[in-house]
Scaffold this motif. Structure first.
Motif, PDB file in Angstrom:
ATOM      1  N   LEU A 110      20.559 -51.700  82.944  1.00 33.02           N
ATOM      2  CA  LEU A 110      19.963 -52.701  82.043  1.00 33.02           C
ATOM      3  C   LEU A 110      20.800 -52.579  80.816  1.00 33.02           C
ATOM      4  O   LEU A 110      21.382 -51.501  80.515  1.00 33.02           O
ATOM      5  CB  LEU A 110      18.439 -52.480  81.610  1.00 33.02           C
ATOM      6  CG  LEU A 110      17.403 -52.998  82.661  1.00 33.02           C
ATOM      7  CD1 LEU A 110      15.954 -52.514  82.143  1.00 33.02           C
ATOM      8  CD2 LEU A 110      17.446 -54.366  83.063  1.00 33.02           C
ATOM      9  N   GLU A 111      20.630 -53.697  80.023  1.00 40.53           N
ATOM     10  CA  GLU A 111      21.359 -53.683  78.619  1.00 40.53           C
ATOM     11  C   GLU A 111      20.221 -52.831  77.780  1.00 40.53           C
ATOM     12  O   GLU A 111      19.168 -53.038  77.639  1.00 40.53           O
ATOM     13  CB  GLU A 111      21.455 -55.329  77.983  1.00 40.53           C
ATOM     14  CG  GLU A 111      21.977 -55.230  76.618  1.00 40.53           C
ATOM     15  CD  GLU A 111      23.535 -55.252  76.979  1.00 40.53           C
ATOM     16  OE1 GLU A 111      24.267 -55.232  75.757  1.00 40.53           O
ATOM     17  OE2 GLU A 111      24.111 -55.327  78.093  1.00 40.53           O
ATOM     18  N   ALA A 112      21.003 -51.795  77.130  1.00 43.84           N
ATOM     19  CA  ALA A 112      19.903 -51.002  76.371  1.00 43.84           C
ATOM     20  C   ALA A 112      19.557 -51.464  75.102  1.00 43.84           C
ATOM     21  O   ALA A 112      20.372 -52.104  74.224  1.00 43.84           O
ATOM     22  CB  ALA A 112      21.116 -49.604  75.992  1.00 43.84           C
ATOM     23  N   PRO A 113      18.331 -51.318  74.759  1.00 39.06           N
ATOM     24  CA  PRO A 113      17.805 -51.704  73.426  1.00 39.06           C
ATOM     25  C   PRO A 113      18.422 -50.827  72.291  1.00 39.06           C
ATOM     26  O   PRO A 113      19.198 -49.838  72.802  1.00 39.06           O
ATOM     27  CB  PRO A 113      16.188 -51.373  73.451  1.00 39.06           C
ATOM     28  CG  PRO A 113      16.022 -51.214  74.981  1.00 39.06           C
ATOM     29  CD  PRO A 113      17.299 -50.797  75.718  1.00 39.06           C
ATOM     30  N   ASP A 114      18.570 -51.488  71.151  1.00 35.55           N
ATOM     31  CA  ASP A 114      19.244 -50.822  70.020  1.00 35.55           C
ATOM     32  C   ASP A 114      18.826 -49.283  69.798  1.00 35.55           C
ATOM     33  O   ASP A 114      19.627 -48.398  69.691  1.00 35.55           O
ATOM     34  CB  ASP A 114      18.943 -51.415  68.892  1.00 35.55           C
ATOM     35  CG  ASP A 114      19.843 -52.922  68.675  1.00 35.55           C
ATOM     36  OD1 ASP A 114      20.268 -53.248  69.526  1.00 35.55           O
ATOM     37  OD2 ASP A 114      19.297 -53.765  67.806  1.00 35.55           O
ATOM     38  N   HIS A 115      17.780 -49.058  70.115  1.00 33.26           N
ATOM     39  CA  HIS A 115      17.342 -47.745  69.707  1.00 33.26           C
ATOM     40  C   HIS A 115      17.443 -46.677  70.798  1.00 33.26           C
ATOM     41  O   HIS A 115      18.091 -45.410  70.483  1.00 33.26           O
ATOM     42  CB  HIS A 115      15.815 -47.601  69.397  1.00 33.26           C
ATOM     43  CG  HIS A 115      14.741 -47.795  70.600  1.00 33.26           C
ATOM     44  ND1 HIS A 115      14.679 -49.018  71.176  1.00 33.26           N
ATOM     45  CD2 HIS A 115      14.235 -46.899  71.396  1.00 33.26           C
ATOM     46  CE1 HIS A 115      14.057 -48.937  72.177  1.00 33.26           C
ATOM     47  NE2 HIS A 115      13.485 -47.490  72.444  1.00 33.26           N
ATOM     48  N   VAL A 116      17.749 -47.250  72.031  1.00 32.83           N
ATOM     49  CA  VAL A 116      18.258 -46.460  73.198  1.00 32.83           C
ATOM     50  C   VAL A 116      19.537 -46.224  73.088  1.00 32.83           C
ATOM     51  O   VAL A 116      20.673 -45.198  73.105  1.00 32.83           O
ATOM     52  CB  VAL A 116      17.970 -47.102  74.356  1.00 32.83           C
ATOM     53  CG1 VAL A 116      18.615 -46.407  75.603  1.00 32.83           C
ATOM     54  CG2 VAL A 116      16.317 -47.241  74.590  1.00 32.83           C
ATOM     55  N   ALA A 117      20.344 -47.310  72.683  1.00 33.96           N
ATOM     56  CA  ALA A 117      22.014 -47.213  72.550  1.00 33.96           C
ATOM     57  C   ALA A 117      22.465 -46.406  71.381  1.00 33.96           C
ATOM     58  O   ALA A 117      23.344 -45.564  71.563  1.00 33.96           O
ATOM     59  CB  ALA A 117      22.451 -48.701  72.386  1.00 33.96           C
ATOM     60  N   GLU A 118      21.567 -46.378  70.249  1.00 30.06           N
ATOM     61  CA  GLU A 118      21.949 -45.264  69.230  1.00 30.06           C
ATOM     62  C   GLU A 118      21.538 -44.031  69.687  1.00 30.06           C
ATOM     63  O   GLU A 118      22.429 -43.031  69.416  1.00 30.06           O
ATOM     64  CB  GLU A 118      20.889 -45.588  68.086  1.00 30.06           C
ATOM     65  CG  GLU A 118      21.394 -44.578  66.962  1.00 30.06           C
ATOM     66  CD  GLU A 118      20.403 -45.250  65.609  1.00 30.06           C
ATOM     67  OE1 GLU A 118      20.449 -44.356  64.598  1.00 30.06           O
ATOM     68  OE2 GLU A 118      19.709 -46.024  65.933  1.00 30.06           O
ATOM     69  N   ALA A 119      20.681 -43.468  70.490  1.00 26.74           N
ATOM     70  CA  ALA A 119      20.238 -42.232  70.844  1.00 26.74           C
ATOM     71  C   ALA A 119      21.211 -41.794  71.624  1.00 26.74           C
ATOM     72  O   ALA A 119      21.707 -40.580  71.754  1.00 26.74           O
ATOM     73  CB  ALA A 119      18.769 -42.337  71.444  1.00 26.74           C
ATOM     74  N   LEU A 120      21.714 -42.479  72.785  1.00 30.49           N
ATOM     75  CA  LEU A 120      22.726 -42.264  73.598  1.00 30.49           C
ATOM     76  C   LEU A 120      24.046 -42.467  73.178  1.00 30.49           C
ATOM     77  O   LEU A 120      25.289 -41.696  74.075  1.00 30.49           O
ATOM     78  CB  LEU A 120      22.557 -42.911  75.084  1.00 30.49           C
ATOM     79  CG  LEU A 120      21.343 -42.616  75.620  1.00 30.49           C
ATOM     80  CD1 LEU A 120      21.314 -43.718  76.835  1.00 30.49           C
ATOM     81  CD2 LEU A 120      21.093 -41.186  76.267  1.00 30.49           C
ATOM     82  N   GLY A 121      24.281 -42.951  72.056  1.00 31.43           N
ATOM     83  CA  GLY A 121      25.727 -43.044  71.464  1.00 31.43           C
ATOM     84  C   GLY A 121      26.514 -44.112  72.145  1.00 31.43           C
ATOM     85  O   GLY A 121      27.902 -43.884  72.221  1.00 31.43           O
ATOM     86  N   LEU A 122      25.941 -45.180  72.686  1.00 31.97           N
ATOM     87  CA  LEU A 122      26.686 -46.231  73.116  1.00 31.97           C
ATOM     88  C   LEU A 122      27.107 -47.119  72.112  1.00 31.97           C
ATOM     89  O   LEU A 122      26.489 -47.581  71.378  1.00 31.97           O
ATOM     90  CB  LEU A 122      25.705 -46.945  74.230  1.00 31.97           C
ATOM     91  CG  LEU A 122      24.760 -45.915  75.317  1.00 31.97           C
ATOM     92  CD1 LEU A 122      24.136 -46.987  76.098  1.00 31.97           C
ATOM     93  CD2 LEU A 122      25.972 -45.642  76.275  1.00 31.97           C
ATOM     94  N   VAL A 123      28.317 -47.594  72.346  1.00 30.22           N
ATOM     95  CA  VAL A 123      28.960 -48.358  71.439  1.00 30.22           C
ATOM     96  C   VAL A 123      29.259 -49.843  71.939  1.00 30.22           C
ATOM     97  O   VAL A 123      28.594 -50.711  71.905  1.00 30.22           O
ATOM     98  CB  VAL A 123      30.095 -47.881  70.624  1.00 30.22           C
ATOM     99  CG1 VAL A 123      30.717 -48.632  69.649  1.00 30.22           C
ATOM    100  CG2 VAL A 123      29.715 -46.343  70.171  1.00 30.22           C
TER     101      VAL A 123
END
Length: 246
Positions: A110-123
């Motif tokens: 899935l496309e990660a929500p903003d808070h998930v992307a931030e927590a996992l370091g996805l850019v």
């Protein structure tokens, strides 16, 4: 000085050594940890390196600096249920107690929500693997939770994409498939009204209050390994902590 993997930066070697003392109980809440000057002398490193190790411990929530006094072990406030789940899985190979069971409601990319992307370091690549589950026992739903993993983890641990239970639990499975070991976790908690979907899954009345826990597991290199968002119904949780009055 203990034998520690040399691939780790020196400041992490120091931080992990002190962290292990805290988790074992050799250093207890309120105990003072070695100063920058003492660490620099004991480990033969510069003062900035020693300071960075204490900053890492502070970021992990393990110590607190008291102005003009020193650095001390904090009272550990952890998500006890998460600690029990991981400990049980490592000891018995099973993550749930008798009578508990999980239903995986969805899994895959899935496309990660903003808070998930931030927590996992996805850019750039915001795709992530998710596993959404409802855990139950004889009294009904216990919790709703969604675990998220970065793309490299999803590629190396294909069972995460399948809506089937992983017997040993997702974290142990990920550790075995990736060679990365969970080292410590950070939790953030808040209470709010349940969403319509949460209320349905947890069999709650609309707008019931729920506890939300954001749980990030970090590996030995301080890299995020798993982000989990858990939703607890109001009758399934309470804060418990003992403390001295003097």
């Amino acid at each position: 000085m203990p034998q520690i993997e040399e691939a780790q930066p020196k400041y992490l070697q120091i931080a992990h050594y002190i962290r292990d003392q805290i988790l074992r109980g050799d250093l207890r809440p309120g105990d003072e940890v070695p100063s920058e000057r003492q660490l620099a002398a004991d480990w033969k490193v510069s003062r900035p390196t020693a300071a960075r190790s204490l900053e890492a411990l502070s970021h992990q929530g393990l110590v607190e600096k008291r102005q003009g006094s020193g650095t001390y072990v904090r009272s550990l406030e952890v998500n006890r249920r998460a600690r029990e789940l991981y400990g049980r899985a490592r000891q018995t190979g099973k993550i749930y107690t008798p009578g508990e069971y999980a239903v995986i409601t969805s899994a895959g990319w899935l496309e990660a929500p903003d808070h998930v992307a931030e927590a996992l370091g996805l850019v750039k690549d915001r795709r992530a693997v998710h596993r959404r589950r409802v855990t139950n026992n004889q009294d009904g739903p216990i919790t709703l939770s969604t675990s998220w993993f970065a793309p490299d983890v999803g590629q190396r641990a294909p069972k995460l994409l399948e809506p089937e239970r992983i017997q040993e639990g997702t974290l142990l499975y990920v550790e075995n498939m990736t060679g990365r070991q969970g080292s410590y976790a950070e939790d953030r908690m808040c209470a709010r009204a349940a969403t319509e979907e949460e209320a349905e899954d947890l069999q709650l009345a609309a707008d019931s209050a729920v506890l939300i826990v954001h749980h990030v597991v970090f590996d030995l290199q301080d890299r995020p390994l798993e982000f989990a968002e858990a939703t607890y119904p109001p009758h399934r949780w309470a804060f418990e902590q003992g403390y001295p009055l003097t």
